[in-house]
Design a protein around this motif. Structure first.
Motif, short mmCIF file in Angstrom:
data_model
loop_
_atom_site.label_atom_id
_atom_site.label_comp_id
_atom_site.label_asym_id
_atom_site.label_seq_id
_atom_site.Cartn_x
_atom_site.Cartn_y
_atom_site.Cartn_z
N ILE A 73 10.37 9.96 12.26
CA ILE A 73 10.09 11.25 12.89
C ILE A 73 9.10 11.07 14.03
CG2 ILE A 73 9.36 13.62 12.49
CD1 ILE A 73 9.87 13.21 9.52
N GLY A 74 8.03 10.31 13.75
CA GLY A 74 7.02 10.08 14.77
C GLY A 74 7.61 9.38 15.99
N TYR A 127 0.77 16.34 20.43
CA TYR A 127 1.30 16.18 19.09
C TYR A 127 0.44 15.21 18.28
CZ TYR A 127 4.43 13.69 15.84
OH TYR A 127 4.96 13.04 14.78
N SER A 185 1.86 5.90 14.72
CA SER A 185 3.28 6.25 14.65
C SER A 185 3.58 7.19 13.50
CB SER A 185 4.11 4.98 14.50
OG SER A 185 3.81 4.35 13.27
N THR A 186 2.77 7.20 12.45
CA THR A 186 3.16 7.91 11.25
C THR A 186 2.27 9.10 10.89
OG1 THR A 186 3.89 5.77 10.43
CG2 THR A 186 3.86 7.55 8.85
N PHE A 228 8.08 8.78 7.32
CA PHE A 228 7.64 9.58 8.46
C PHE A 228 7.65 8.85 9.80
CE2 PHE A 228 5.78 11.89 4.89
CZ PHE A 228 6.24 13.16 5.18
N GLU A 229 7.71 7.51 9.78
CA GLU A 229 7.67 6.81 11.05
C GLU A 229 8.84 7.17 11.96
OE1 GLU A 229 7.66 2.52 11.03
OE2 GLU A 229 6.11 2.53 12.57
N TYR A 284 -2.43 -2.91 11.33
CA TYR A 284 -1.54 -2.10 10.51
C TYR A 284 -2.05 -0.65 10.46
CZ TYR A 284 1.16 -0.62 6.41
OH TYR A 284 2.00 0.04 5.57
N LEU A 298 4.88 6.02 2.99
CA LEU A 298 4.74 7.09 3.98
C LEU A 298 5.37 6.68 5.30
CD1 LEU A 298 1.09 8.37 3.48
CD2 LEU A 298 3.22 9.50 2.85
N LYS A 299 5.18 5.41 5.63
CA LYS A 299 5.70 4.88 6.88
C LYS A 299 7.23 4.95 6.88
CE LYS A 299 4.24 1.24 9.90
NZ LYS A 299 3.36 0.14 10.15
N THR A 348 0.84 -1.19 0.00
CA THR A 348 0.00 0.00 0.00
C THR A 348 0.88 1.25 0.00
OG1 THR A 348 -0.28 0.84 2.24
CG2 THR A 348 -1.18 -1.33 1.79
N PRO A 349 0.32 2.38 -0.43
CA PRO A 349 1.09 3.62 -0.38
C PRO A 349 1.50 3.99 1.04
CG PRO A 349 -1.21 4.03 -0.97
CD PRO A 349 -0.98 2.57 -1.05
N LEU A 350 0.78 3.42 2.02
CA LEU A 350 1.13 3.72 3.41
C LEU A 350 2.53 3.22 3.75
CD1 LEU A 350 -2.12 3.08 5.49
CD2 LEU A 350 -1.45 5.05 4.16
N ASP A 351 2.98 2.14 3.07
CA ASP A 351 4.33 1.62 3.32
C ASP A 351 5.37 2.71 3.07
OD1 ASP A 351 3.37 -0.87 3.97
OD2 ASP A 351 3.54 -1.63 1.92
#
Lengths: 76, 371
Positions: free
Chosen positions: A69-70, B188, B335-336, A66-67, B328, A62-63, A57-60
């Motif tokens: 940073i989070g 946040y 987290s993201t 950005f993960e 997921y 993004l993860k 998925t496109p979330l991979d």
């Protein structure tokens, strides 16, 4: 063919038959193209959603970006 | 403009409130409690402060271009291609949020009330309602908000009144036991979800009939929605307790289950679920509407309406494909999402604002905007 596949194709055909003739008659070529592209994408992705495998998925992506940073902000 | 409808400032206020509550009403207390435990409600309040800052920034953008839509003015200040690219970023963001929200709702429905209904039917039917709403135009969405607002307010008040006897004040103690750091990481989380999502209301802004009033409504709606979220979080923590709230997937629903009216009125949570069903509908329909009108305007189509049903069909698949499993999805949201949306949202806004200031366009130069 499974029932899911048949359902997706039938639903796609119904949406196409409801909207496309009107667009064709009114000569809205640009709208018609956009409509057909969206509909084709919709049918393809619904068929893909029916597959048993987990697709990427496109979330991979993004993860991956950005993960970290989070995680950095949430760690304390 | 592809849609000639206008909405009243009061309707805009209601839409903003629903948009904030949306998916947040279900899952935000969990994310807050994970970080701040019993201080989750302080986090919610701190997050609201940040939300107000974002809204002040968005208002500045919105009132600068009261007559033209987002793709129009971004193309106006950045040029055809760069402007379309910025509008396309909004489109993607709306699409993503729409899929995530629909997926969350369907998981909620499937896991709490309709365990035997196939999830794609819940997703499909929900998106079908959203598609019908979007097809009827923004005026219709505004009036729908008018119709459902009293119901949501009534349900909210009933909910708060009936949950109040279950409050145990000691569950809120100790206050700030671990200092401000956990509270700030909770803040946040809410800053990213739901407050930064308000960027998606920027394209709706030009449709409000009075831009000065609209700016006020924007802030009022944010305060109403954010205030309700603070109250809900406070109740969750006070009724369920901090660690328990953190462990629940849908804490507000669990809280509704604790309601007992006498011995004979039971399963009140099913009625309460109606409240989040409605607020989430508005979040979905706004994202859907924003996505489809922006797409139509990027390609300069005269009418977005024929695209509505294929789009709903496409999103039905996206909502299923977006995440392989609910764990997921929750993990991604935890987290993201915040870091993604904060970076993304601020970047878009700063880009637009810088470009606007450099070109000196917008209302200040008295430029007549195309409409």
């Amino acid at each position: 063919m499974s029932w899911g596949t048949i359902g997706v194709l039938v639903l796609g055909a119904v949406i196409g038959l409801v909207e496309a003739p009107g667009l064709f008659r009114r000569k809205k070529t640009k709208e018609l193209w956009m409509f057909l592209v969206l509909l084709a994408a919709a049918i393809a992705s619904n068929l893909a959603a029916g597959l048993p495998e987990d697709l990427p998925t496109p979330l991979d992506a993004l993860k991956a970006v950005f993960e970290p940073i989070g995680k950095f902000v949430l760690r304390h | 403009m592809p849609d000639n409808g206008k909405i009243e400032p009061a309707q805009f206020r209601k839409l903003v409130m629903f948009f904030i509550l949306g998916r947040a009403i279900l899952i935000t207390p969990t994310f807050l409690a994970e970080q701040a435990k019993q201080d989750a409600w302080i986090s919610a309040a701190a997050g609201l402060l940040f939300g107000v800052l974002i809204v002040l920034l968005l208002r500045k953008m919105g009132t600068r271009f009261p007559e033209s839509t987002l793709p129009q003015y971004s193309q106006g200040i950045l040029g055809r291609w760069a402007g379309s690219a910025v509008a396309f970023l909004f489109f993607l963001h709306a699409l993503l949020l729409c899929s995530l929200t629909t997926r969350s709702l369907s998981v909620f429905m499937a896991s709490t009330m309709m365990p035997e209904t196939p999830i794609q039917w819940i997703i499909g039917l929900y998106l079908f309602i959203a598609a019908v709403g979007a097809r009827k135009g923004i005026e219709n969405i505004g009036k729908t908000a008018d119709v459902f607002y009293p119901l949501v307010v009534a349900l909210f008040i009933i909910f708060v009144v009936f949950v109040t006897p279950q409050i145990e004040a000691e569950k809120l103690q100790p206050v700030l036991a671990k200092g401000m750091a956990p509270v700030l990481s909770g803040a946040y989380q809410v800053a990213g979800f739901p407050y930064m999502n308000l960027v998606l209301l920027l394209p709706i802004f030009p449709f409000v009939s009075d831009s000065r009033q609209a700016a006020k409504s924007f802030l009022q709606g944010t305060l109403l929605g954010g205030g309700s979220l603070c109250i809900l979080t406070l109740l969750c923590v006070a009724v369920l307790g901090g660690p328990e709230t953190a462990n629940e997937l849908f804490p507000t629903y669990e809280m509704a289950k604790t309601i007992e009216i006498g011995m004979f009125v039971q399963r009140v949570e099913a009625i309460m679920a109606l409240m989040w069903f409605i607020t989430i509908y508005f979040q979905v329909v706004i994202c859907f509407y924003v996505a489809i009108t922006i797409l139509a305007q990027i390609f300069r189509l005269t009418d977005y309406r024929p695209l509505v049903f294929p789009m709903a069909f496409l999103l039905t698949a996206f909502a299923q494909l977006i995440a392989p499993s609910i764990s997921y999805l929750i993990d991604f949201s935890r987290s993201t999402w915040s870091s993604y949306t904060l970076t993304y949202g601020l970047l878009i806004l700063v880009l637009l604002a810088l470009a606007a200031v450099r070109r000196g366009s917008g209302r200040r130069s008295g430029e007549a905007s195309p409409s």
